[in-house]
Design an enzyme around this catalytic site. Sequence first.
Site, PDB file in Angstrom:
ATOM      1  N   GLY A  14      51.574  40.564  42.836  1.00 55.78           N
ATOM      2  CA  GLY A  14      51.555  41.863  41.858  1.00 55.78           C
ATOM      3  C   GLY A  14      52.395  41.396  40.356  1.00 55.78           C
ATOM      4  O   GLY A  14      52.732  42.174  39.623  1.00 55.78           O
ATOM      5  N   ASN A  16      50.428  40.378  37.744  1.00 55.79           N
ATOM      6  CA  ASN A  16      49.757  41.098  36.731  1.00 55.79           C
ATOM      7  C   ASN A  16      50.062  42.527  36.623  1.00 55.79           C
ATOM      8  O   ASN A  16      49.930  43.191  35.666  1.00 55.79           O
ATOM      9  CB  ASN A  16      47.898  41.013  36.804  1.00 55.79           C
ATOM     10  CG  ASN A  16      47.684  39.670  36.611  1.00 55.79           C
ATOM     11  OD1 ASN A  16      47.565  39.421  35.557  1.00 55.79           O
ATOM     12  ND2 ASN A  16      47.570  38.708  37.384  1.00 55.79           N
ATOM     13  N   MET A  88      41.891  42.140  46.865  1.00 53.69           N
ATOM     14  CA  MET A  88      41.127  41.363  47.737  1.00 53.69           C
ATOM     15  C   MET A  88      40.165  41.914  48.753  1.00 53.69           C
ATOM     16  O   MET A  88      39.689  41.688  49.730  1.00 53.69           O
ATOM     17  CB  MET A  88      41.682  40.498  48.655  1.00 53.69           C
ATOM     18  CG  MET A  88      42.994  39.652  47.959  1.00 53.69           C
ATOM     19  SD  MET A  88      41.870  38.364  46.748  1.00 53.69           S
ATOM     20  CE  MET A  88      41.337  37.143  47.852  1.00 53.69           C
ATOM     21  N   ILE A  90      36.458  44.198  48.585  1.00 56.14           N
ATOM     22  CA  ILE A  90      35.060  44.467  47.981  1.00 56.14           C
ATOM     23  C   ILE A  90      35.040  46.120  48.068  1.00 56.14           C
ATOM     24  O   ILE A  90      35.123  46.739  49.048  1.00 56.14           O
ATOM     25  CB  ILE A  90      33.799  43.796  48.785  1.00 56.14           C
ATOM     26  CG1 ILE A  90      34.019  42.456  48.789  1.00 56.14           C
ATOM     27  CG2 ILE A  90      32.474  44.360  47.885  1.00 56.14           C
ATOM     28  CD1 ILE A  90      33.708  41.712  47.671  1.00 56.14           C
ATOM     29  N   LEU A  91      34.753  46.743  46.708  1.00 52.64           N
ATOM     30  CA  LEU A  91      34.489  48.142  46.855  1.00 52.64           C
ATOM     31  C   LEU A  91      32.958  48.363  47.039  1.00 52.64           C
ATOM     32  O   LEU A  91      32.094  47.645  46.518  1.00 52.64           O
ATOM     33  CB  LEU A  91      34.801  48.633  45.197  1.00 52.64           C
ATOM     34  CG  LEU A  91      36.443  48.416  44.925  1.00 52.64           C
ATOM     35  CD1 LEU A  91      36.706  48.429  43.462  1.00 52.64           C
ATOM     36  CD2 LEU A  91      37.265  49.245  45.789  1.00 52.64           C
ATOM     37  N   ASN A 105      38.555  43.981  36.152  1.00 55.08           N
ATOM     38  CA  ASN A 105      38.986  43.066  37.003  1.00 55.08           C
ATOM     39  C   ASN A 105      39.662  41.744  36.269  1.00 55.08           C
ATOM     40  O   ASN A 105      39.117  41.477  35.240  1.00 55.08           O
ATOM     41  CB  ASN A 105      38.064  42.376  38.067  1.00 55.08           C
ATOM     42  CG  ASN A 105      38.375  41.494  38.895  1.00 55.08           C
ATOM     43  OD1 ASN A 105      39.653  41.605  39.624  1.00 55.08           O
ATOM     44  ND2 ASN A 105      37.724  40.569  39.333  1.00 55.08           N
ATOM     45  N   HIS A 107      39.768  37.601  36.578  1.00 57.82           N
ATOM     46  CA  HIS A 107      39.329  36.670  37.368  1.00 57.82           C
ATOM     47  C   HIS A 107      40.042  35.240  36.824  1.00 57.82           C
ATOM     48  O   HIS A 107      39.932  35.180  35.700  1.00 57.82           O
ATOM     49  CB  HIS A 107      38.030  36.470  37.180  1.00 57.82           C
ATOM     50  CG  HIS A 107      37.385  35.345  38.463  1.00 57.82           C
ATOM     51  ND1 HIS A 107      37.400  35.635  39.613  1.00 57.82           N
ATOM     52  CD2 HIS A 107      36.954  34.384  38.005  1.00 57.82           C
ATOM     53  CE1 HIS A 107      36.998  34.653  40.313  1.00 57.82           C
ATOM     54  NE2 HIS A 107      36.682  33.555  39.228  1.00 57.82           N
TER      55      HIS A 107
END
Length: 185
Positions: A14, A16, A88, A90-91, A105, A107
């Site tokens: 966490g 970020n 982590m 996938i939606l 997002n 990355h």
Amino acid sequence: MVKKNCCVFISGKGSNLLALIHSSRSYNFPINIKLIISNTKKAKGILLAKKYSIPIKISNHKNNLNEIEIINELKKNKISIICLAGYMRILSKNFLKNYNGKIINIHPSLLPKYKGLNTFSRVLRSKDKSTGCTVHYVNERLDSGKTILQKKVFISPKDNEETLKIKVQKKEHRAFSEAIFRIYN
Ligand code: GRF
């Protein structure tokens, strides 16, 4: 200023999330973090939710808070932007359709290079001279949505995965907030 309601999705430390919480406390930052969702109760970021009194929902396989319920929570909180900060899972296509253009997002690479996992080891093997991070919109293809902002770091011959991660994450913590400013200005 009327701030947009934001939900941050996490799975881990966490860091970020913390950077976003700090930014959101400033009066001219365009978002307010109304809700945090974690897909695991082991995420250290959950402690931040408690520390800063931000409501949190755990959506794991045990309590089976499924995407329909997540969407209901998002609607209840009038969420208009979702930040994936190390999430982590996938939606689904259905979820993405509901929040099209509203999910971003972060990355740890300069996309389109090194999509997916284990970016630091792949970067180091490549002998690239630089890497960085990317904030991008989320679409149906992994790490492929439109880039909002990138930040670069130089790789030293002495870097290993750990040192590179520290350097890149330091940039990430500014990149996420700057990307949000860019979206709303
Ligand atoms: C970040 O490095 C981000 O790039 C990746 O997951 C990591 C999350 O770290 N998607 P944290 O939980 O924000 O510390």
